[in-house]
Motif scaffolding. Structure first.
Motif, PDB file in Angstrom:
ATOM      1  N   HIS A  80       0.853  -1.184   0.000  1.00 40.71           N
ATOM      2  CA  HIS A  80       0.000   0.000   0.000  1.00 40.71           C
ATOM      3  C   HIS A  80       0.894   1.241   0.000  1.00 40.71           C
ATOM      4  N   ARG A  81       0.807   2.047  -1.040  1.00 40.67           N
ATOM      5  CA  ARG A  81       1.534   3.307  -1.098  1.00 40.67           C
ATOM      6  C   ARG A  81       0.527   4.404  -1.404  1.00 40.67           C
ATOM      7  N   ARG A  82       0.543   5.461  -0.593  1.00 45.69           N
ATOM      8  CA  ARG A  82      -0.352   6.591  -0.823  1.00 45.69           C
ATOM      9  C   ARG A  82       0.272   7.834  -0.215  1.00 45.69           C
ATOM     10  N   GLY A  83      -0.347   8.956  -0.484  1.00 45.35           N
ATOM     11  CA  GLY A  83       0.155  10.217   0.049  1.00 45.35           C
ATOM     12  C   GLY A  83       1.258  10.789  -0.824  1.00 45.35           C
ATOM     13  N   ALA A  84       2.126  11.560  -0.223  1.00 43.35           N
ATOM     14  CA  ALA A  84       3.199  12.246  -0.947  1.00 43.35           C
ATOM     15  C   ALA A  84       4.463  11.401  -0.946  1.00 43.35           C
ATOM     16  N   TRP A  85       4.454  10.312  -1.671  1.00 42.43           N
ATOM     17  CA  TRP A  85       5.649   9.476  -1.788  1.00 42.43           C
ATOM     18  C   TRP A  85       6.299   9.730  -3.142  1.00 42.43           C
TER      19      TRP A  85
END
Length: 180
Positions: A80-85
């Motif tokens: 799970h990757r989300r946001g400001a990456w």
């Protein structure tokens, strides 16, 4: 009512903690940390209460290279990757079984073309791309169900091109554009 203390230490966000864990795992897979050292540093990062303790867990690691290739791999469980990456130029996502969710809508995309290679056994995958992104899925081989992706009627210009390739066994890939 008692007043709150004025000099509370800053809190660590879940995104910061997740980024630190990801950086430690990447350093381990690249051979910069031994298994024992990675375990100790992961424990330190997961139990850190102040930002300084989190930074201490990452000391002596090589600097991150956002323009290169990155790999996210698990045998089972969720990715799970989300946001400001920060999205690298080439991203490989490998999972034997489990769900994958990549949200690129608020990610930092520094490259005009991003290649995402999926190596998935079973489980679903969902990729959310920015509103102005162009998506190409010609290089993806699905063993069970075709990807779900509706091409926008009025495509926006100026966004990155997201090229998705690789193989999927059982499961389905769903690609959608962000609402905002």
């Amino acid at each position: 009512m008692t007043p709150l203390p004025e000099n509370l230490p800053p809190r660590i966000s879940e995104e910061d903690r997740d980024a630190a864990v990801q950086r430690l795992q990447d350093a381990f897979t690249q051979g910069h940390l031994s298994h024992e050292e990675m375990d100790a540093r992961l424990h330190q990062a997961l139990t850190a209460k102040a930002p300084g303790e989190l930074v201490e867990a990452l000391t002596s690691l090589p600097e991150e290279d956002a323009g290169a290739t990155a790999t996210i791999a698990v045998a089972g469980g969720r990715i799970h990757r989300r946001g400001a990456w920060r999205v690298p130029r080439t991203l490989t996502v490998a999972s034997a079984f489990g769900r994958v969710h990549l949200d690129l809508s608020r990610a930092v995309i520094e490259h005009p073309v991003v290649d995402i290679e999926l190596q998935l056994g079973t489980g679903r995958a969902r990729i959310t791309v920015p509103r102005d992104a162009t998506v190409e899925v010609e290089g993806l081989h699905a063993g069970w169900k075709d990807p779900l992706y509706k091409i926008r009627r009025r495509p926006r210009t100026g966004g990155p091109t997201i090229r998705i390739s690789g193989t999927m066994g059982f499961g389905r890939l769903k690609i959608r554009h962000a609402w905002r």
